[in-house]
Each structure stands twice: as structure tokens, then as C-alpha cells.
Design a protein around this motif. Structure first.
Motif, PDB file in Angstrom:
ATOM      1  N   ASN A  66       0.811  -1.219   0.053  1.00 43.67           N
ATOM      2  CA  ASN A  66       0.055  -0.096   0.064  1.00 43.67           C
ATOM      3  C   ASN A  66       1.063   1.186  -0.102  1.00 43.67           C
ATOM      4  O   ASN A  66       0.774   2.039   0.762  1.00 43.67           O
ATOM      5  CB  ASN A  66      -0.878  -0.011   1.061  1.00 43.67           C
ATOM      6  CG  ASN A  66      -2.119   0.766   0.956  1.00 43.67           C
ATOM      7  OD1 ASN A  66      -2.528   1.266  -0.320  1.00 43.67           O
ATOM      8  ND2 ASN A  66      -3.038   1.057   2.064  1.00 43.67           N
ATOM      9  N   ILE A  72       1.536   4.127  -1.955  1.00 45.67           N
ATOM     10  CA  ILE A  72       1.201   5.412  -2.060  1.00 45.67           C
ATOM     11  C   ILE A  72       0.291   5.785  -0.898  1.00 45.67           C
ATOM     12  O   ILE A  72       0.571   6.958  -0.444  1.00 45.67           O
ATOM     13  CB  ILE A  72       0.235   5.676  -3.164  1.00 45.67           C
ATOM     14  CG1 ILE A  72       1.079   5.275  -4.755  1.00 45.67           C
ATOM     15  CG2 ILE A  72      -0.348   6.875  -3.442  1.00 45.67           C
ATOM     16  CD1 ILE A  72       0.483   5.345  -6.026  1.00 45.67           C
ATOM     17  N   ALA A  73      -0.578   5.108  -0.350  1.00 38.89           N
ATOM     18  CA  ALA A  73      -1.098   5.350   1.033  1.00 38.89           C
ATOM     19  C   ALA A  73      -0.148   5.720   2.132  1.00 38.89           C
ATOM     20  O   ALA A  73      -0.035   6.748   2.801  1.00 38.89           O
ATOM     21  CB  ALA A  73      -1.878   4.376   1.322  1.00 38.89           C
ATOM     22  N   LEU A 122       3.043   6.925   1.491  1.00 37.83           N
ATOM     23  CA  LEU A 122       3.575   8.264   1.087  1.00 37.83           C
ATOM     24  C   LEU A 122       2.925   9.304   1.585  1.00 37.83           C
ATOM     25  O   LEU A 122       3.130  10.390   2.271  1.00 37.83           O
ATOM     26  CB  LEU A 122       3.724   8.263  -0.308  1.00 37.83           C
ATOM     27  CG  LEU A 122       4.765   7.481  -1.064  1.00 37.83           C
ATOM     28  CD1 LEU A 122       4.757   7.479  -2.680  1.00 37.83           C
ATOM     29  CD2 LEU A 122       5.960   7.596  -0.742  1.00 37.83           C
ATOM     30  N   ASP A 123       1.484   9.258   1.457  1.00 41.81           N
ATOM     31  CA  ASP A 123       0.531  10.043   1.922  1.00 41.81           C
ATOM     32  C   ASP A 123       0.700  10.451   3.511  1.00 41.81           C
ATOM     33  O   ASP A 123       0.776  11.735   3.982  1.00 41.81           O
ATOM     34  CB  ASP A 123      -0.899   9.783   1.723  1.00 41.81           C
ATOM     35  CG  ASP A 123      -1.476  10.059   0.384  1.00 41.81           C
ATOM     36  OD1 ASP A 123      -0.868  10.799  -0.212  1.00 41.81           O
ATOM     37  OD2 ASP A 123      -2.330   9.328   0.011  1.00 41.81           O
ATOM     38  N   GLU A 124       0.925   9.347   4.041  1.00 41.97           N
ATOM     39  CA  GLU A 124       1.317   9.483   5.609  1.00 41.97           C
ATOM     40  C   GLU A 124       2.565   9.965   6.156  1.00 41.97           C
ATOM     41  O   GLU A 124       2.525  10.836   6.987  1.00 41.97           O
ATOM     42  CB  GLU A 124       0.852   8.215   6.290  1.00 41.97           C
ATOM     43  CG  GLU A 124       0.945   8.434   7.820  1.00 41.97           C
ATOM     44  CD  GLU A 124       0.491   6.943   8.470  1.00 41.97           C
ATOM     45  OE1 GLU A 124       0.320   7.254   9.776  1.00 41.97           O
ATOM     46  OE2 GLU A 124       0.184   6.206   8.061  1.00 41.97           O
ATOM     47  N   LEU A 146       5.168  11.281   4.049  1.00 42.79           N
ATOM     48  CA  LEU A 146       6.039  12.320   3.405  1.00 42.79           C
ATOM     49  C   LEU A 146       6.183  13.777   4.174  1.00 42.79           C
ATOM     50  O   LEU A 146       7.429  14.349   4.136  1.00 42.79           O
ATOM     51  CB  LEU A 146       5.236  12.900   1.959  1.00 42.79           C
ATOM     52  CG  LEU A 146       5.779  12.082   1.048  1.00 42.79           C
ATOM     53  CD1 LEU A 146       4.615  12.516  -0.274  1.00 42.79           C
ATOM     54  CD2 LEU A 146       7.233  12.086   0.482  1.00 42.79           C
ATOM     55  N   ALA A 205       3.032  10.024  -7.992  1.00 41.54           N
ATOM     56  CA  ALA A 205       2.356  10.263  -6.902  1.00 41.54           C
ATOM     57  C   ALA A 205       3.452  11.219  -5.965  1.00 41.54           C
ATOM     58  O   ALA A 205       2.799  12.094  -5.427  1.00 41.54           O
ATOM     59  CB  ALA A 205       2.379   9.133  -5.945  1.00 41.54           C
ATOM     60  N   LEU A 206       4.655  11.078  -5.969  1.00 49.50           N
ATOM     61  CA  LEU A 206       5.521  12.067  -5.567  1.00 49.50           C
ATOM     62  C   LEU A 206       5.599  13.259  -6.035  1.00 49.50           C
ATOM     63  O   LEU A 206       5.340  14.419  -5.422  1.00 49.50           O
ATOM     64  CB  LEU A 206       7.137  11.445  -5.602  1.00 49.50           C
ATOM     65  CG  LEU A 206       7.571  10.068  -4.791  1.00 49.50           C
ATOM     66  CD1 LEU A 206       8.695   9.675  -4.939  1.00 49.50           C
ATOM     67  CD2 LEU A 206       7.158  10.640  -3.164  1.00 49.50           C
ATOM     68  N   ASP A 236       2.808  14.686  -7.780  1.00 46.96           N
ATOM     69  CA  ASP A 236       1.644  15.101  -7.163  1.00 46.96           C
ATOM     70  C   ASP A 236       1.545  15.691  -5.863  1.00 46.96           C
ATOM     71  O   ASP A 236       0.969  16.848  -5.590  1.00 46.96           O
ATOM     72  CB  ASP A 236       0.458  14.247  -7.440  1.00 46.96           C
ATOM     73  CG  ASP A 236       0.074  13.776  -8.949  1.00 46.96           C
ATOM     74  OD1 ASP A 236       0.737  14.308  -9.938  1.00 46.96           O
ATOM     75  OD2 ASP A 236      -0.439  12.974  -9.282  1.00 46.96           O
ATOM     76  N   ARG A 237       2.387  15.066  -5.186  1.00 47.72           N
ATOM     77  CA  ARG A 237       2.475  15.652  -3.671  1.00 47.72           C
ATOM     78  C   ARG A 237       3.425  16.673  -3.384  1.00 47.72           C
ATOM     79  O   ARG A 237       3.718  17.024  -2.465  1.00 47.72           O
ATOM     80  CB  ARG A 237       2.464  14.251  -2.623  1.00 47.72           C
ATOM     81  CG  ARG A 237       1.276  13.594  -2.773  1.00 47.72           C
ATOM     82  CD  ARG A 237       1.613  12.137  -2.346  1.00 47.72           C
ATOM     83  NE  ARG A 237       0.269  11.444  -2.376  1.00 47.72           N
ATOM     84  CZ  ARG A 237      -0.282  11.046  -3.513  1.00 47.72           C
ATOM     85  NH1 ARG A 237      -0.067  11.123  -4.687  1.00 47.72           N
ATOM     86  NH2 ARG A 237      -1.701  10.476  -3.558  1.00 47.72           N
ATOM     87  N   TYR A 267       6.887  16.323  -3.807  1.00 47.99           N
ATOM     88  CA  TYR A 267       8.198  15.969  -3.035  1.00 47.99           C
ATOM     89  C   TYR A 267       9.235  16.345  -4.056  1.00 47.99           C
ATOM     90  O   TYR A 267       9.187  16.055  -5.235  1.00 47.99           O
ATOM     91  CB  TYR A 267       8.164  14.691  -2.738  1.00 47.99           C
ATOM     92  CG  TYR A 267       9.484  13.862  -2.469  1.00 47.99           C
ATOM     93  CD1 TYR A 267       9.673  14.096  -1.041  1.00 47.99           C
ATOM     94  CD2 TYR A 267      10.230  13.219  -3.060  1.00 47.99           C
ATOM     95  CE1 TYR A 267      10.856  13.565  -0.532  1.00 47.99           C
ATOM     96  CE2 TYR A 267      11.527  12.696  -2.669  1.00 47.99           C
ATOM     97  CZ  TYR A 267      11.941  12.893  -1.525  1.00 47.99           C
ATOM     98  OH  TYR A 267      12.964  12.332  -0.709  1.00 47.99           O
TER      99      TYR A 267
END
Length: 258
Positions: free
Chosen positions: A186, A188-189, A191-193, A195, A225-226, A228-229, A231
Motif C-alpha cells: 500500500n 502510495i497511502a 507516502l501520503d502519511e 512524506l 504520486a511524489l 503530485d504531492r 516531493y
């Protein structure tokens, strides 16, 4: 490419002398990750002109027992001296000292509440050393099933909670997605938590710990994903080449070309 790419000289071009590995990676435009600095000629590494991304931040010790804490802090101080010579911004830690095979010197079966509290307190002391030196210590997650059985505080969830508890910019996560895929998945989830607490990200594919594209992790999705967030830090290839090292580095670059 919004991230900075690094590569581990311990695992690539392994037929070359170590300083020549560093030069090859530097010539290709990568920052350099090294492990145990005590086995290297630091002057030779400085002479390569390479930019070092991360290095081992301790030689012996642990986060939880009194003798091990003293050893860890003493070797962290020596590591900071080497980091200053290499101008290396990040120094890597684990839940306990590892032997040459990546196994814990003192395996731990059960991590007690007292061990959690002691580890957080030790990391606060490490953070103070980092702040004094202007460096960041990173706590790396590991996997227990394949590479590092018996290491305490190994999962990404564990390292994240310790870094949160310390609450210092001088102790961050070294989020290793190879280890996290084996231990938790999991990604990407995760990463969300994680980063906001990440100092560096390391990658390799699963199984085999080779370059992106050799296993089950779809690293172009991780790269998107990185991006988009937002990073913009370091992503390091801490993996073996499945064949030609230059081809492995090409695949790594392609996966993170967003």
C-alpha cells in the motif's frame, strides 16, 4: 524531473574499486549513497568530487539498552566528523546495529513499551547532535521477512511513529519502499502519511532488490504520486543491477522521469 536521483555505490559496479564506483555514478549525474564509512578511504572519496546524499550514521550500538545507547551516540559523533569531510547532509540509522549480513547484532523478539520510550529519548539526543552539526539523521525502515529478521522498530509504521515522537527536523525517515513493499505494501497511502516526515526515499524492486521494472512495484506510478504531492527531495536506488549497471541506472532514471 522534480526529484534528485542518487545511487548506492555499495551495490552497483561492484567489480570496480570503491572510489571508481563513486566516479562512475558521479559521471552519470547521480548523488552517491555509501554505507560503512569506516571501511573506506575518506580522502579518496572526497577526491572524486562526487556529491554524497547519505551515509551510515553509526557503527555500533542500539536505541534501547544503556551500553548500546552510549556506543551509538559515540559512533554518531564520529560519523558526523566524516560527514563534514564529505559534506554529506544525511546520516542513516537503524533500530539496532547490523552485522555484515544485515542481521541484528542483538535480535529482539518483542519490543516493549519501555523500549519505545527509550528509543524516542535516544533519538532526541541524536537530533541534538545533528542540530549542532547542521546534519540530519534518518531512521530507515527495514523488512523482517526477507532481509532483516529480528530488527526492532523495523516497519515503516514503526520508524514513522518514532520520528513523529522525536519532533525534530534533525531526525527524519529514510523511507525505503523496497522494504515497505515486503513488510506492508500500500505504498502510495504510505507516502501520503509519511512524506511530511521523510528525509530521503530509497527504492528497489520486489522480489530481488534490483532496479525498477524487474519486479512488482510500478515505480512510474510512485514517481507520479511524489510529483503530485510536491516531493522534491532525494530518491536513491539502493538496489542491485539485474544485469548491466548502466542499463539498471537507465531504468531507474526512466521510472522517475515525470
Amino acid at each position: 524531473m522534480s526529484v534528485t536521483l542518487a545511487a548506492c555505490a555499495e551495490m552497483l559496479f561492484v567489480d570496480l574499486p570503491f572510489a571508481d564506483r563513486v566516479r562512475r555514478l558521479h559521471e552519470r549525474g547521480f548523488e552517491i549513497e555509501i554505507w560503512n564509512w569506516a571501511t573506506k578511504d575518506v580522502d579518496d572519496l572526497t577526491a572524486t568530487g562526487a556529491r554524497y546524499s547519505s551515509m551510515t550514521g553509526y557503527l555500533t550500538g542500539s536505541l534501547t539498552d544503556p551500553d548500546g545507547i552510549a556506543e551509538l551516540l559515540a559512533s554518531a559523533r564520529r560519523s558526523l566528523e566524516v560527514a563534514a569531510k564529505l559534506d554529506c547532509p544525511r546520516l542513516n540509522l537503524h533500530g539496532t546495529g547490523l552485522d555484515g549480513q544485515g542481521l541484528p547484532v542483538v535480535p529482539v523478539e518483542v519490543v516493549t513499551p519501555r523500549m519505545w520510550l527509550t528509543a524516542a529519548d535516544t533519538l532526541r539526543r541524536v537530533a541534538e547532535l545533528g542540530a549542532e552539526a547542521g546534519r540530519v539523521f534518518t531512521l530507515e525502515n527495514l523488512n523482517l521477512d526477507v532481509d532483516h529478521p529480528g530488527v526492532p522498530f523495523a516497519r515503516a509504521a514503526d520508524t514513522l511513529e518514532l520520528v513523529r515522537a522525536v519532533g525534530s527536523r534533525n531526525v527524519r525517515m529514510n523511507l525505503d519502499l523496497y522494504h515497505a513493499q515486503i513488510g506492508e505494501g500500500n505504498l502510495i497511502a504510505l507516502l501520503d502519511e509519511a512524506l511530511p516526515f521523510v528525509g530521503e526515499i530509497q527504492v528497489a524492486d520486489v522480489p530481488g532488490r534490483c532496479e525498477p521494472g524487474t519486479g512488482e512495484i510500478h515505480y512510474p506510478a510512485i514517481a507520479r504520486a511524489l510529483a503530485d504531492r510536491g516531493y522534491t527531495g532525494v530518491v536513491g536506488l539502493e538496489g542491485w543491477a539485474s544485469g548491466d549497471p548502466d542499463a539498471a541506472l537507465d531504468a531507474f532514471e526512466a521510472a522517475f522521469r515525470v
